[in-house]
Design a protein around this motif. Structure first.
Motif, PDB file in Angstrom:
ATOM      1  N   GLU A 268     -25.306 -21.172  11.455  1.00  0.00           N
ATOM      2  CA  GLU A 268     -26.738 -21.483  11.526  1.00  0.00           C
ATOM      3  C   GLU A 268     -27.173 -22.309  10.327  1.00  0.00           C
ATOM      4  N   ARG A 269     -26.622 -21.998   9.170  1.00  0.00           N
ATOM      5  CA  ARG A 269     -26.962 -22.760   7.955  1.00  0.00           C
ATOM      6  C   ARG A 269     -26.497 -24.202   8.089  1.00  0.00           C
ATOM      7  N   TYR A 270     -25.302 -24.397   8.614  1.00  0.00           N
ATOM      8  CA  TYR A 270     -24.806 -25.763   8.812  1.00  0.00           C
ATOM      9  C   TYR A 270     -25.630 -26.478   9.876  1.00  0.00           C
ATOM     10  N   ALA A 271     -26.115 -25.738  10.858  1.00  0.00           N
ATOM     11  CA  ALA A 271     -26.996 -26.339  11.868  1.00  0.00           C
ATOM     12  C   ALA A 271     -28.306 -26.801  11.218  1.00  0.00           C
ATOM     13  N   GLU A 272     -28.792 -26.053  10.236  1.00  0.00           N
ATOM     14  CA  GLU A 272     -29.992 -26.473   9.495  1.00  0.00           C
ATOM     15  C   GLU A 272     -29.716 -27.754   8.715  1.00  0.00           C
ATOM     16  N   PHE A 273     -28.540 -27.835   8.085  1.00  0.00           N
ATOM     17  CA  PHE A 273     -28.176 -29.067   7.373  1.00  0.00           C
ATOM     18  C   PHE A 273     -28.095 -30.240   8.344  1.00  0.00           C
ATOM     19  N   LEU A 274     -27.549 -29.985   9.526  1.00  0.00           N
ATOM     20  CA  LEU A 274     -27.441 -31.031  10.537  1.00  0.00           C
ATOM     21  C   LEU A 274     -28.835 -31.473  10.985  1.00  0.00           C
ATOM     22  N   ASP A 275     -29.731 -30.523  11.187  1.00  0.00           N
ATOM     23  CA  ASP A 275     -31.112 -30.861  11.532  1.00  0.00           C
ATOM     24  C   ASP A 275     -31.756 -31.690  10.423  1.00  0.00           C
ATOM     25  N   TYR A 276     -31.456 -31.333   9.181  1.00  0.00           N
ATOM     26  CA  TYR A 276     -31.963 -32.107   8.049  1.00  0.00           C
ATOM     27  C   TYR A 276     -31.506 -33.564   8.159  1.00  0.00           C
ATOM     28  N   LEU A 277     -30.207 -33.772   8.399  1.00  0.00           N
ATOM     29  CA  LEU A 277     -29.690 -35.138   8.514  1.00  0.00           C
ATOM     30  C   LEU A 277     -30.307 -35.878   9.694  1.00  0.00           C
ATOM     31  N   LYS A 278     -30.505 -35.184  10.799  1.00  0.00           N
ATOM     32  CA  LYS A 278     -31.160 -35.816  11.952  1.00  0.00           C
ATOM     33  C   LYS A 278     -32.597 -36.198  11.594  1.00  0.00           C
ATOM     34  N   GLY A 279     -33.262 -35.363  10.849  1.00  0.00           N
ATOM     35  CA  GLY A 279     -34.619 -35.676  10.386  1.00  0.00           C
ATOM     36  C   GLY A 279     -34.637 -36.891   9.481  1.00  0.00           C
ATOM     37  N   ARG A 280     -33.647 -36.992   8.595  1.00  0.00           N
ATOM     38  CA  ARG A 280     -33.549 -38.163   7.712  1.00  0.00           C
ATOM     39  C   ARG A 280     -33.231 -39.415   8.532  1.00  0.00           C
ATOM     40  N   ARG A 281     -32.423 -39.233   9.585  1.00  0.00           N
ATOM     41  CA  ARG A 281     -32.127 -40.351  10.486  1.00  0.00           C
ATOM     42  C   ARG A 281     -33.404 -40.805  11.175  1.00  0.00           C
ATOM     43  N   ASP A 282     -34.175 -39.848  11.684  1.00  0.00           N
ATOM     44  CA  ASP A 282     -35.421 -40.167  12.380  1.00  0.00           C
ATOM     45  C   ASP A 282     -36.448 -40.788  11.443  1.00  0.00           C
ATOM     46  N   ALA A 283     -36.353 -40.471  10.143  1.00  0.00           N
ATOM     47  CA  ALA A 283     -37.263 -41.046   9.149  1.00  0.00           C
ATOM     48  C   ALA A 283     -36.798 -42.427   8.683  1.00  0.00           C
ATOM     49  N   GLY A 284     -35.672 -42.892   9.222  1.00  0.00           N
ATOM     50  CA  GLY A 284     -35.178 -44.221   8.873  1.00  0.00           C
ATOM     51  C   GLY A 284     -34.307 -44.277   7.632  1.00  0.00           C
ATOM     52  N   GLU A 285     -33.904 -43.109   7.115  1.00  0.00           N
ATOM     53  CA  GLU A 285     -33.061 -43.083   5.917  1.00  0.00           C
ATOM     54  C   GLU A 285     -31.571 -43.117   6.233  1.00  0.00           C
ATOM     55  N   LEU A 286     -31.204 -42.867   7.486  1.00  0.00           N
ATOM     56  CA  LEU A 286     -29.801 -42.795   7.881  1.00  0.00           C
ATOM     57  C   LEU A 286     -29.601 -43.652   9.123  1.00  0.00           C
ATOM     58  N   ASP A 287     -28.570 -44.470   9.104  1.00  0.00           N
ATOM     59  CA  ASP A 287     -28.270 -45.352  10.225  1.00  0.00           C
ATOM     60  C   ASP A 287     -28.105 -44.526  11.496  1.00  0.00           C
ATOM     61  N   PRO A 288     -28.877 -44.825  12.549  1.00  0.00           N
ATOM     62  CA  PRO A 288     -28.801 -44.024  13.773  1.00  0.00           C
ATOM     63  C   PRO A 288     -27.466 -44.143  14.508  1.00  0.00           C
ATOM     64  N   SER A 289     -26.653 -45.143  14.155  1.00  0.00           N
ATOM     65  CA  SER A 289     -25.356 -45.269  14.823  1.00  0.00           C
ATOM     66  C   SER A 289     -24.306 -44.333  14.236  1.00  0.00           C
ATOM     67  N   LEU A 290     -24.613 -43.698  13.096  1.00  0.00           N
ATOM     68  CA  LEU A 290     -23.660 -42.767  12.486  1.00  0.00           C
ATOM     69  C   LEU A 290     -23.657 -41.425  13.212  1.00  0.00           C
ATOM     70  N   ASP A 291     -22.505 -40.829  13.316  1.00  0.00           N
ATOM     71  CA  ASP A 291     -22.342 -39.496  13.883  1.00  0.00           C
ATOM     72  C   ASP A 291     -22.834 -38.506  12.824  1.00  0.00           C
ATOM     73  N   THR A 292     -23.955 -37.841  13.082  1.00  0.00           N
ATOM     74  CA  THR A 292     -24.544 -36.959  12.071  1.00  0.00           C
ATOM     75  C   THR A 292     -23.664 -35.759  11.749  1.00  0.00           C
ATOM     76  N   GLU A 293     -22.909 -35.259  12.720  1.00  0.00           N
ATOM     77  CA  GLU A 293     -22.012 -34.136  12.418  1.00  0.00           C
ATOM     78  C   GLU A 293     -20.920 -34.574  11.444  1.00  0.00           C
ATOM     79  N   MET A 294     -20.368 -35.769  11.660  1.00  0.00           N
ATOM     80  CA  MET A 294     -19.336 -36.268  10.752  1.00  0.00           C
ATOM     81  C   MET A 294     -19.943 -36.625   9.393  1.00  0.00           C
ATOM     82  N   ALA A 295     -21.192 -37.074   9.389  1.00  0.00           N
ATOM     83  CA  ALA A 295     -21.879 -37.343   8.121  1.00  0.00           C
ATOM     84  C   ALA A 295     -22.030 -36.050   7.321  1.00  0.00           C
TER      85      ALA A 295
END
Length: 189
Positions: A107-134
């Protein structure tokens, strides 16, 4: 718990000796068994407590992406015992000894993954990157110097505890995060 943490971090679950833990803690072996049941239960209690401490230290979801990996790195540098404990866990995980507190940690790692998805949605992370691998990459980058200090030293001439290494590595991690942002579209005239 502190004596058990030191013993398990130094020798792993299999190599740790309850007698050494009891002696270091100034208690009898029997009392350890009264409170914790057996060595495996003591190990699980130590790891569960330590994981919970690390999770609370890294719980701020408002951190910009450029600070995410450096914060993890800094936290792990402050507590290399945790890195050793998790490394031992990885070496000894099996059907008989599954990861401690797997569901909560997942669950904690899922929260980190949600964080990265949020950063992606905010334009800080390239949307073509696999967020789990990131996420895997960030966790690896943050823990590598603590886990493999000897390799860091051979590769850079610096020890991970050297302030010059820490400063350079944190700068590198921030720069890498900026490079993971989506490309800026060219100006149109």
């Amino acid at each position: 718990m502190e004596a058990a943490l030191a013993e398990f971090a130094d020798k792993g679950r299999a190599g740790a000796r309850v007698e050494s833990i009891a002696q270091c803690a100034g208690v009898s072996v029997r009392m350890l068994y009264v409170y914790f049941g057996n060595k495996d239960q003591l190990y699980e209690a130590v790891l569960r407590e330590h994981v919970a401490q690390r999770a609370s230290a890294l719980s701020d979801a408002s951190v910009p992406l450029s600070d995410f990996a450096p914060r993890h790195f800094a936290e792990l540098r402050r507590d290399e015992t945790f890195v050793r404990l998790v490394m031992w866990e990885g070496l000894t995980t099996s059907a008989t000894h599954p990861p401690v507190n797997k569901e909560e940690r997942s669950e904690r790692y899922a929260e980190f993954l949600d964080y990265l998805k949020g950063r992606r949605d905010a334009g800080e992370l390239d949307p073509s990157l696999d967020t789990e691998m990131a996420l895997v990459a960030v966790l690896a980058l943050a823990s590598f110097p603590s886990a493999f200090g000897h390799i860091v030293h051979m590769a850079t001439g610096l020890r991970p505890t050297d302030p010059a290494f820490t400063e350079r590595y944190e700068t590198f991690l921030r720069d890498l995060a900026h490079r993971l942002a989506p490309p800026t579209p060219p100006c149109q005239e």
